[in-house]
Design a protein around this motif. Structure first.
Motif, PDB file in Angstrom:
ATOM      1  N   ASP A 781      56.865  27.679 -39.528  1.00  0.00           N
ATOM      2  CA  ASP A 781      57.649  28.814 -39.021  1.00  0.00           C
ATOM      3  C   ASP A 781      57.618  29.154 -37.509  1.00  0.00           C
ATOM      4  O   ASP A 781      57.899  30.344 -37.145  1.00  0.00           O
ATOM      5  N   ILE A 783      57.954  29.798 -34.211  1.00  0.00           N
ATOM      6  CA  ILE A 783      59.150  30.025 -33.158  1.00  0.00           C
ATOM      7  C   ILE A 783      58.703  29.642 -31.607  1.00  0.00           C
ATOM      8  O   ILE A 783      57.897  30.606 -31.050  1.00  0.00           O
ATOM      9  N   GLU A 814      66.095  26.120 -36.215  1.00  0.00           N
ATOM     10  CA  GLU A 814      65.476  27.451 -36.594  1.00  0.00           C
ATOM     11  C   GLU A 814      64.167  27.736 -35.844  1.00  0.00           C
ATOM     12  O   GLU A 814      63.609  28.890 -35.726  1.00  0.00           O
ATOM     13  N   ASN A 815      63.446  26.486 -35.293  1.00  0.00           N
ATOM     14  CA  ASN A 815      62.145  26.882 -34.535  1.00  0.00           C
ATOM     15  C   ASN A 815      62.468  27.183 -33.019  1.00  0.00           C
ATOM     16  O   ASN A 815      61.418  27.258 -32.261  1.00  0.00           O
ATOM     17  N   CYS A 817      64.258  29.762 -30.083  1.00  0.00           N
ATOM     18  CA  CYS A 817      65.035  30.925 -29.802  1.00  0.00           C
ATOM     19  C   CYS A 817      65.181  31.019 -27.987  1.00  0.00           C
ATOM     20  O   CYS A 817      64.254  30.904 -27.240  1.00  0.00           O
ATOM     21  N   ARG A 840      74.106  30.339 -32.238  1.00  0.00           N
ATOM     22  CA  ARG A 840      73.601  30.954 -33.355  1.00  0.00           C
ATOM     23  C   ARG A 840      74.142  30.186 -34.720  1.00  0.00           C
ATOM     24  O   ARG A 840      73.505  29.870 -35.801  1.00  0.00           O
ATOM     25  N   GLY A 843      71.799  27.575 -35.805  1.00  0.00           N
ATOM     26  CA  GLY A 843      70.779  28.033 -36.182  1.00  0.00           C
ATOM     27  C   GLY A 843      69.654  28.331 -35.139  1.00  0.00           C
ATOM     28  O   GLY A 843      68.682  28.572 -35.427  1.00  0.00           O
ATOM     29  N   ALA A 845      68.111  30.918 -32.502  1.00  0.00           N
ATOM     30  CA  ALA A 845      68.016  32.491 -32.551  1.00  0.00           C
ATOM     31  C   ALA A 845      68.184  32.758 -31.110  1.00  0.00           C
ATOM     32  O   ALA A 845      67.922  31.895 -30.106  1.00  0.00           O
ATOM     33  N   ASP A 867      69.600  38.128 -32.014  1.00  0.00           N
ATOM     34  CA  ASP A 867      68.815  38.386 -33.150  1.00  0.00           C
ATOM     35  C   ASP A 867      67.351  39.087 -32.751  1.00  0.00           C
ATOM     36  O   ASP A 867      66.805  39.858 -33.880  1.00  0.00           O
TER      37      ASP A 867
END
Length: 949
Positions: A781, A783, A814-815, A817, A840, A843, A845, A867
């Motif tokens: 998870d 980021i 997803e990892n 931003c 976005r 996926g 951010a 986000d």
């Protein structure tokens, strides 16, 4: 001596052959004139070869006596022919009477006598030893030669008078040189100088005549526009200059035809030459405009004008359709004023007189039929040479409907956009003169110009063009829109876009095919709206100032919130405002530097030998003008400007890109932090000195060399809920041996404005994802936050670059931003919305960096799909010292949470600050309380320690 003489003869013959070639390839000469010059040069060759042959025969004594006799006969017969041919070249231009036939008969008789003398020896004879002697009637030859010389002198004076006294001295010098050579030859027959001198004089004669044609306007036989400009530039004392314009000349051409219009031009020119010729220089400067440069005072000019108008009235008695002429004059003193000022005063007087003429005489009579060419006193000045020198493409062409001056006005507005207009009934087309010159077309007016144009199109594109044009002219299509390659005058192919449309006539009027051709191989140097030079010219000027080590102040100016102006007044109104602003800027800078129009609503200028105080004073004046003097009609439109400046000097940058980057940074500071005052780069602690410039140059080279010497540091992003590291922000750093680790504020703001930041931004993204791969594997998870600049978002391939990096490095989107920096938020909201929605949807951010400062606002959250908010540390510091600050920070965090957004408070440095934000239910924090930015090795160790607790 014979060998040396032979070499001289060969050189002269070769030179005459070269002159024959030059004459026959001279576009200023008519076909008849080329033949005359060819005959003239060949006569010189014949004379020199016969003289040489006789000299060689004499060397053998009496053995070749007959050769000497006949070569001398040819030589003496040809000698008077050379000046006669020179006179014939000048005769038509000088409007000489047709006595040449009598002189031609005399030359024939003279040649016959020379032939008889070969037998009788009464003009010349050759003794038994082959030696040439004068006979008792040698005076026949001398009289003939002198008579023809007087004839050519008279023709030369006539043509010199026609050209208003130009080159009389050169003509006299040529004849003096000729006489010197002949006398030397007569005094010593071993000196073979006569024909060598003739060859030199004939060469000078060719130069003399060619020079005359270059100074001449072929249609009117007045001096050309180039001659007018050259004479003005040479003036050193006060002089009267006058402009003359034929009233309603376009209507005359339309009603009576272009042939009659040309006759009117020649009539007016003839009267001008008769009245003004002895008092100054008469020139034709444009289609229906003439200028006179006069010696004398205003009273003398008024008297001459009265004579001129009276002479025109006499011509009008014979030709009632002859248009009237308006006059305007001014005194030009080159010692204290610019010629443009005198020309403006002259033009103002002219148009006042035109209005008077229009009121007094009314418009041109359009009901009369086309008159025949008048044969009056003034028209006698029109002569055969003008007809010969007419532009070949106008002779016999029907140019009706193509001569409107509006065409010329539009055709001259751009160097890269050309217009064409074709009468589909006659097949005659008119083209922009810029196109004629750039692509080496035969003429401005052409018959079947489309096929001439087709011959210059690239062979691979030619069939496509042919088919499309054929469909237009056959009626199957009403429009033409193609892109193809065309060969220019240098033999290079350039890409052009052609758009045309058929304009249907009403039955009486013909159909026209009209359009534009855009040359993509040329960039306009001048902005079409403001008339200022464009950004490319600004960059060149900066480079030149740097190369010259000049002392100058360079300023860039922007207009704030101009989209609001466009919304209020429309694009046309906005363009008018930009045009007015450009005029004011140009006037303020005039004489001290140069002004430019950059992209959008930005302008620039530089001032020679100016310091910050002078630049600030000019900027304040410009700001007052923008606020108070910009109007559309009667409505005042106040403008708000901001600006940045850089001082150049002997020790300034060797790269114009660095100077431009400093300007952009200073402008941003002016807009954001200095209330739109002019900001010098020195004012924001970015002194343009040798060390700083060298550092920027090193960083630029590193950026273009695979991002050498760059490295990344990572600052943890920590969750309030768990106290664990959930990600990190990747931060760019630069390290170089001679500078050490450079503080990011010293180079990142500048680098983001440099074109090299595109590869740097891609390197940051790829390097950060690559270095944190192990952490993602250990903590799925995790980021990674990466800052993006506005220059990256503007880059066409940015979307593709981001997705390619994620794919290459096997990183789930997803990892990642992406953090929007301050300048990104100044971009168009619609553009930003489209870009952010794209990322976005994949996926990725989106975070809004430094929220609450600069261009950030709560309203922006309603427009952009983000986000996370990264709350600027200024709110945290304010919350520690005031209730209002605390309330604002709480409101931001609560509003974001209720809107479904995460918050990350930046700049948390102490336990008290951390506890305060935690009490407000913030999601994450970032700051020195957890860790300062560290390289990847130290960051990995920190994460392992944090995750192990």
């Amino acid at each position: 001596m014979l060998n040396f003489y032979t070499v001289i003869v060969l050189d002269v013959v070769s030179f005459m052959a070269l002159l024959v070639f030059m004459a026959n390839t001279n576009d200023l000469f008519s076909r008849h004139k080329k033949k005359q010059f060819t005959l003239l040069f060949l006569s010189v060759v014949l004379g020199i070869l016969t003289e040489w042959s006789g000299s060689v025969a004499v060397a053998f004594g009496g053995e070749f006596r007959e050769v000497v006799v006949w070569t001398k006969m040819v030589e003496l017969s040809v000698t008077p022919v050379v000046p006669f041919l020179c006179a014939e070249v000048l005769r038509q231009a000088a409007n000489a009477p047709r006595r040449r036939f009598r002189l031609a008969y005399l030359l024939i008789v003279h040649a016959g006598l020379e032939f008889l003398s070969a037998f009788g020896g009464f003009i010349y004879y050759v003794d038994a030893n082959g030696v040439f002697h004068h006979g008792p009637f040698y005076w026949i030859y001398l009289v003939t030669y002198v008579g023809v010389s007087v004839y050519v002198l008279r023709a030369g004076y006539r043509v010199s008078s026609l050209y208003q006294g130009k080159n009389k001295t050169m003509l006299i010098c040529m004849l003096g040189l000729l006489a010197l050579g002949i006398v030397a030859n007569q005094m010593d027959r071993d000196v073979k100088s006569a024909w060598l001198t003739v060859a030199i004089v004939v060469s000078l004669f060719y130069i003399f005549y060619n020079d005359m044609l270059q100074r001449l306007d072929a249609k009117t036989m007045l001096l050309s526009y180039a001659s007018y400009n050259n004479m003005l530039s040479r003036l050193r004392k006060p002089t009267m200059i006058e402009i003359l314009n034929i009233d309603s000349f376009r209507a005359v051409n339309e009603e009576h035809g272009s042939a009659y219009g040309d006759q009117c031009l020649r009539t007016v020119a003839g009267v001008m030459r008769k009245v003004y010729g002895r008092h100054g220089a008469c020139c034709r400067v444009r289609n229906d405009e003439f200028c006179v440069i006069l010696d004398g005072d205003e009273a003398a000019v008024v008297a001459l004008n009265d004579q001129f108008l009276a002479a025109l009235e006499e011509c009008r008695k014979a030709d009632p359709h002859l248009p009237r002429v308006s006059l305007g004059y001014a005194c030009y003193d080159p010692s204290c004023e610019d010629v443009q000022d005198a020309e403006r005063a002259m033009a103002a007087a002219l148009y006042r007189n035109k209005e008077r003429n229009k009121i007094k005489h009314g418009p041109v009579d359009r009901s009369a039929s086309a008159p025949s060419a008048p044969q009056n006193q003034a028209s006698s000045f029109a002569h055969e040479e003008a007809a010969e020198a007419e532009h070949p493409t106008l002779g016999g062409l029907d140019v009706s409907g193509l001569t409107d001056r509006t065409f010329a006005a539009f055709a001259s507005t751009s160097e890269r956009n050309y217009i064409f207009l074709c009468n589909m009934d006659t097949g005659v087309s008119r083209w922009s003169l810029n196109a004629v010159q750039y692509f080496d077309l035969p003429s401005e007016y052409m018959f079947e110009g489309g096929w001439i144009w087709e011959s210059r199109i690239h062979p691979h594109d030619r069939q496509m063009y042919h088919d499309d044009i054929e469909s237009v002219f056959s009626g199957r299509s009403q429009a033409h829109n193609l892109e193809y390659r065309v060969k220019n005058r240098l033999g290079e192919y350039v890409v052009c876009t052609c758009r045309g449309v058929v304009l249907k006539g009403d039955g009486e009027d013909p159909d026209y095919f009209a359009g534009t051709i855009s040359n993509h191989g040329i960039i306009d140097e001048v902005d079409s709206i403001t008339g200022l030079h464009v950004g490319a010219e600004f960059t060149k000027s900066i480079r030149r100032l740097i190369d010259e080590r000049a002392s100058a102040c360079v300023v860039e100016v922007g207009i704030d919130n101009f989209p609001h102006v466009n919304a209020m007044y429309g694009q046309e109104g906005g363009n008018r405002i930009l045009q007015l602003f450009g005029v004011e800027l140009r006037d303020l800078v005039a004489g001290r530097g140069q002004a430019f129009r950059l992209e959008g609503v930005k302008f620039a200028f530089y001032l020679h030998d100016a310091g910050p105080d002078e630049a600030r004073e000019l900027f304040r004046h410009l700001r007052l003008v923008a606020q108070n003097e910009t109007q559309i009609g009667n409505l005042r439109v106040p403008l708000r400007i901001y600006g940045g400046a850089v001082q150049l000097g002997p020790h300034c940058s060797d790269s114009e890109s660095l100077v431009c980057s400093n300007l952009i940074y200073a402008m941003e500071q002016s807009l954001e932090n200095y209330r739109n005052e002019l900001v010098f780069s020195e004012d924001v602690c970015r002194t343009v000195n040798i060390e700083n410039v060298q550092l920027h140059a090193e960083i630029h080279r590193s950026a273009m060399d695979g991002c050498k010497n760059f490295f990344l540091c990572y600052q943890p992003i920590v969750s309030f809920e768990t106290g664990k590291v959930i990600g990190a922000e990747a931060l760019l750093r630069y390290r170089q041996k001679s500078y050490g680790v450079v503080p990011p504020d010293n180079f990142i703001p500048w680098l983001e404005n440099d074109p090299a930041f595109i590869p740097v931004g891609n390197w940051i993204l790829r390097q950060a994802i690559r270095e944190t791969k192990a952490l993602r594997q250990e903590f799925p998870d995790f980021i990674l936050n990466v800052n993006i600049a506005d220059s990256q978002l503007k880059y066409d391939n940015f979307r593709e670059d981001v997705l390619n990096v994620l794919t290459d490095e096997e990183c789930p989107p997803e990892n990642l931003c992406l953090e929007l920096t301050e300048r990104c938020r100044r971009m168009s909201p619609d553009f930003l919305k489209d870009e952010l929605r794209f990322f976005r949807s994949r996926g990725i951010a989106i975070a809004l960096d430094d929220f609450g400062t600069g261009m950030s606002s709560l309203a922006l959250l309603l427009q952009l799909p983000v986000d996370e908010l990264k709350v600027d540390r200024v709110f945290l510091l304010s919350a520690l010292v005031s209730e209002r600050g605390l309330y604002l920070l709480e409101t931001i965090i609560r509003s974001a949470r209720e809107a479904g957004l995460h918050t990350c408070v930046e700049g948390v440095e102490t336990a008290d600050q951390c506890a305060l934000v935690a009490s407000l239910a913030g999601d994450y924090y970032q700051g020195y309380y957890s860790s300062k930015p560290v390289p990847i090795e130290a960051f990995e160790a920190f994460c392992h320690e944090n995750w192990g607790q």
